[in-house]
Motif scaffolding. Structure first.
Motif, PDB file in Angstrom:
ATOM      1  N   PHE A 105       0.835  -1.208   0.000  1.00 42.10           N
ATOM      2  CA  PHE A 105       0.000   0.000   0.000  1.00 42.10           C
ATOM      3  C   PHE A 105       0.868   1.256   0.000  1.00 42.10           C
ATOM      4  O   PHE A 105       0.597   2.205  -0.724  1.00 42.10           O
ATOM      5  CB  PHE A 105      -0.925   0.003   1.215  1.00 42.10           C
ATOM      6  CG  PHE A 105      -1.717   1.271   1.369  1.00 42.10           C
ATOM      7  CD1 PHE A 105      -2.722   1.592   0.463  1.00 42.10           C
ATOM      8  CD2 PHE A 105      -1.441   2.152   2.408  1.00 42.10           C
ATOM      9  CE1 PHE A 105      -3.449   2.771   0.595  1.00 42.10           C
ATOM     10  CE2 PHE A 105      -2.170   3.320   2.549  1.00 42.10           C
ATOM     11  CZ  PHE A 105      -3.167   3.638   1.642  1.00 42.10           C
ATOM     12  N   ARG A 106       1.942   1.251   0.815  1.00 46.68           N
ATOM     13  CA  ARG A 106       2.841   2.413   0.865  1.00 46.68           C
ATOM     14  C   ARG A 106       3.491   2.659  -0.498  1.00 46.68           C
ATOM     15  O   ARG A 106       3.611   3.807  -0.936  1.00 46.68           O
ATOM     16  CB  ARG A 106       3.911   2.205   1.931  1.00 46.68           C
ATOM     17  CG  ARG A 106       3.427   2.400   3.359  1.00 46.68           C
ATOM     18  CD  ARG A 106       4.590   2.500   4.334  1.00 46.68           C
ATOM     19  NE  ARG A 106       5.435   1.305   4.305  1.00 46.68           N
ATOM     20  CZ  ARG A 106       5.211   0.215   5.029  1.00 46.68           C
ATOM     21  NH1 ARG A 106       4.163   0.167   5.840  1.00 46.68           N
ATOM     22  NH2 ARG A 106       6.035  -0.820   4.968  1.00 46.68           N
ATOM     23  N   LYS A 107       3.884   1.587  -1.170  1.00 46.84           N
ATOM     24  CA  LYS A 107       4.533   1.752  -2.471  1.00 46.84           C
ATOM     25  C   LYS A 107       3.537   2.176  -3.554  1.00 46.84           C
ATOM     26  O   LYS A 107       3.912   2.838  -4.521  1.00 46.84           O
ATOM     27  CB  LYS A 107       5.219   0.448  -2.872  1.00 46.84           C
ATOM     28  CG  LYS A 107       6.445   0.137  -2.021  1.00 46.84           C
ATOM     29  CD  LYS A 107       7.163  -1.098  -2.516  1.00 46.84           C
ATOM     30  CE  LYS A 107       8.425  -1.348  -1.692  1.00 46.84           C
ATOM     31  NZ  LYS A 107       9.152  -2.568  -2.140  1.00 46.84           N
ATOM     32  N   ALA A 108       2.276   1.780  -3.395  1.00 45.67           N
ATOM     33  CA  ALA A 108       1.263   2.133  -4.407  1.00 45.67           C
ATOM     34  C   ALA A 108       0.622   3.485  -4.139  1.00 45.67           C
ATOM     35  O   ALA A 108      -0.052   4.038  -5.019  1.00 45.67           O
ATOM     36  CB  ALA A 108       0.179   1.057  -4.453  1.00 45.67           C
ATOM     37  N   LEU A 109       0.827   4.032  -2.953  1.00 46.71           N
ATOM     38  CA  LEU A 109       0.147   5.265  -2.558  1.00 46.71           C
ATOM     39  C   LEU A 109       0.381   6.426  -3.532  1.00 46.71           C
ATOM     40  O   LEU A 109      -0.577   7.126  -3.894  1.00 46.71           O
ATOM     41  CB  LEU A 109       0.575   5.657  -1.146  1.00 46.71           C
ATOM     42  CG  LEU A 109      -0.344   6.638  -0.400  1.00 46.71           C
ATOM     43  CD1 LEU A 109      -1.764   6.088  -0.319  1.00 46.71           C
ATOM     44  CD2 LEU A 109       0.195   6.907   1.009  1.00 46.71           C
ATOM     45  N   PRO A 110       1.620   6.677  -3.979  1.00 44.00           N
ATOM     46  CA  PRO A 110       1.818   7.772  -4.950  1.00 44.00           C
ATOM     47  C   PRO A 110       1.004   7.588  -6.225  1.00 44.00           C
ATOM     48  O   PRO A 110       0.487   8.555  -6.789  1.00 44.00           O
ATOM     49  CB  PRO A 110       3.320   7.717  -5.234  1.00 44.00           C
ATOM     50  CG  PRO A 110       3.918   7.047  -4.051  1.00 44.00           C
ATOM     51  CD  PRO A 110       2.904   6.054  -3.605  1.00 44.00           C
ATOM     52  N   ALA A 111       0.890   6.324  -6.679  1.00 42.41           N
ATOM     53  CA  ALA A 111       0.101   6.053  -7.889  1.00 42.41           C
ATOM     54  C   ALA A 111      -1.382   6.262  -7.633  1.00 42.41           C
ATOM     55  O   ALA A 111      -2.103   6.821  -8.471  1.00 42.41           O
ATOM     56  CB  ALA A 111       0.355   4.630  -8.370  1.00 42.41           C
TER      57      ALA A 111
END
Length: 434
Positions: A216-222
């Protein structure tokens, strides 16, 4: 022979002989001018081509194309796939559900079906192959799911529709596309999941579930990209054209500072690719201006509309015929060409029957979305089959299942206009009617 027939015939003949759509439109327009007007009127060619592209909202098209390329290169699709896998978990059909969800989210960044198809196929096809999914099925599902990009804002096709059809608020179109876009995605998700369960694809015991928090943290910017674009439009912070600039700036920040996969050299190359793609789009729009001016001046579009009206005075019958016409066009032409060729003909019909222009625009977009993965042309399917290294004809059986399922969602929006109009009305946008 009448100038109308010569004009349409010149366009179709050039198309059949293999001329690009843009050149065919220009030739058809010039034949109409020579046949029905004075040859001196050829002097208007320069003015018509310039006026066609000298429109402020068109600036958004190259910028959203660049946005899609930046997010694709930055590895956004991979982060979204990992997050979706963490949400769905290991189960039969889990990857099929992931494909649909990721394509819906990617559609909120690029507005381009082929771009989404390429980005998602590169990430998902190897995983689906290892999980036991047949490559023709996977290629068909990705091609169909990525077609929803034409409905999910920011949609390049809807931007063009708002320019071609006078008085249509682009913000209302963007809002109107959300529910039908999600509905179209769900109509693909259900048969894909059922087929995966029936054939036992993807063994849950051999599938690893990524950690939810980390993914989730890695996808948050997207995930923030559609929120920023739509939130800014809703709050009035920026216009749709300015939203394209914001999207590019955000994409550069995400790609360079957060995912750290984008360099200045890469950005320069992507700007070149976006320029080439945008040039093709603008060239079509420019030469379509000749065709549109000639058809309007000669009355060709009015005559064609009257001919269609003579088939039936029942609005629903004619709407069904129009949808079939657009579907056939979508199987052969790209969305931009369809809008530029057919809208001048369909405008009188919209006015005659009082069809809501926002609702009608969404119906056209849904129909064209189906055409994007329906052979013989099927631009999205061409992208995914090339990446999967399979022949397009191998996908026909699976493709027809998804064509029928998305046609059901199209029929629902036709019969229940509120599915498209409720959200823009709720947000206070002018949806209007003729």
């Amino acid at each position: 022979m009448s100038p109308d027939i010569l004009m349409i015939g010149g366009f179709l003949l050039a198309l059949i002989l293999g001329a690009p759509v843009a050149i065919s439109l220009g030739i058809g327009g010039m034949v109409g001018i020579l046949a029905g007007l004075s040859p001196d009127m050829l002097a208007t060619l320069g003015t018509n081509t310039y006026n066609s592209v000298a429109k402020y909202p068109l600036i958004a098209i190259p910028l959203f194309i660049l946005t899609g390329l930046i997010f694709e290169y930055a590895g956004v699709a991979a982060s979204l796939v990992r997050f979706a896998q963490a949400l769905i978990g290991p189960r039969h059909g889990g990857l099929a559900v992931v494909v649909v969800l990721v394509c819906l989210i990617m559609g909120g960044m690029s507005g381009s079906g082929p771009a989404d198809a390429a980005a998602v196929a590169m990430v998902m096809l190897p995983s689906m192959k290892r999980a036991g999914y047949p490559q023709p099925f996977s290629a068909s599902l990705i091609a169909a799911s990525s077609s929803t990009a034409i409905l999910i804002p920011p949609s390049i096709a809807l931007i063009l529709y708002s320019i071609v059809v006078p008085g249509v608020d682009l913000r209302a179109l963007f809002a109107a596309g959300l529910i039908p876009g999600v509905l179209a995605g769900l109509s693909l998700l259900l048969p894909a999941w059922l087929l995966a369960r029936r054939y036992g694809w993807e063994d849950p015991d051999t599938t690893e579930r990524p950690p939810l928090g980390e993914s989730f943290r890695k996808a948050l910017p997207a995930l923030f990209a559609p929120v920023i674009i739509l939130g800014g439009l809703r709050s009035g912070l920026f216009t749709p054209t300015e939203a394209a600039v914001v999207a590019v700036a955000y994409g550069v920040i995400v790609g360079t500072l957060i995912y750290r996969k984008l360099t200045l050299k890469d950005l320069w190359r992507l700007m070149g690719e976006a320029g080439i793609t945008s040039g093709i789009v603008m060239f079509i729009i420019a030469l379509a201006g000749i065709f549109a001016w000639a058809g309007t001046t000669l009355g060709t579009f009015r005559h064609l509309a009257e001919a269609m009206l003579s088939l039936s005075e029942n609005g629903w019958v004619l709407l069904g015929l129009v949808m079939l016409l657009v579907l056939l066009a979508g199987m052969l032409l790209d969305a931009i060409s369809i809008y530029l060729i057919l809208i001048p003909i369909l405008l009188p019909l919209m006015q005659h029957f009082g069809w809501n222009p926002v609702w009608f625009g969404i119906l056209l977009a849904m129909n064209i979305a189906i055409g994007q993965f329906t052979p013989p042309v099927a631009v999205n399917l061409m992208v995914t089959t090339r990446i999967a290294n399979i022949r397009l004809e191998q996908t026909l059986g699976w493709t027809m299942i998804f064509v029928l399922s998305m046609a059901v969602s199209l029929l629902l929006v036709m019969l229940v206009p509120g599915l498209a109009l409720w959200l823009p009305e709720k947000l206070g946008y002018v949806v209007g009617a003729w």
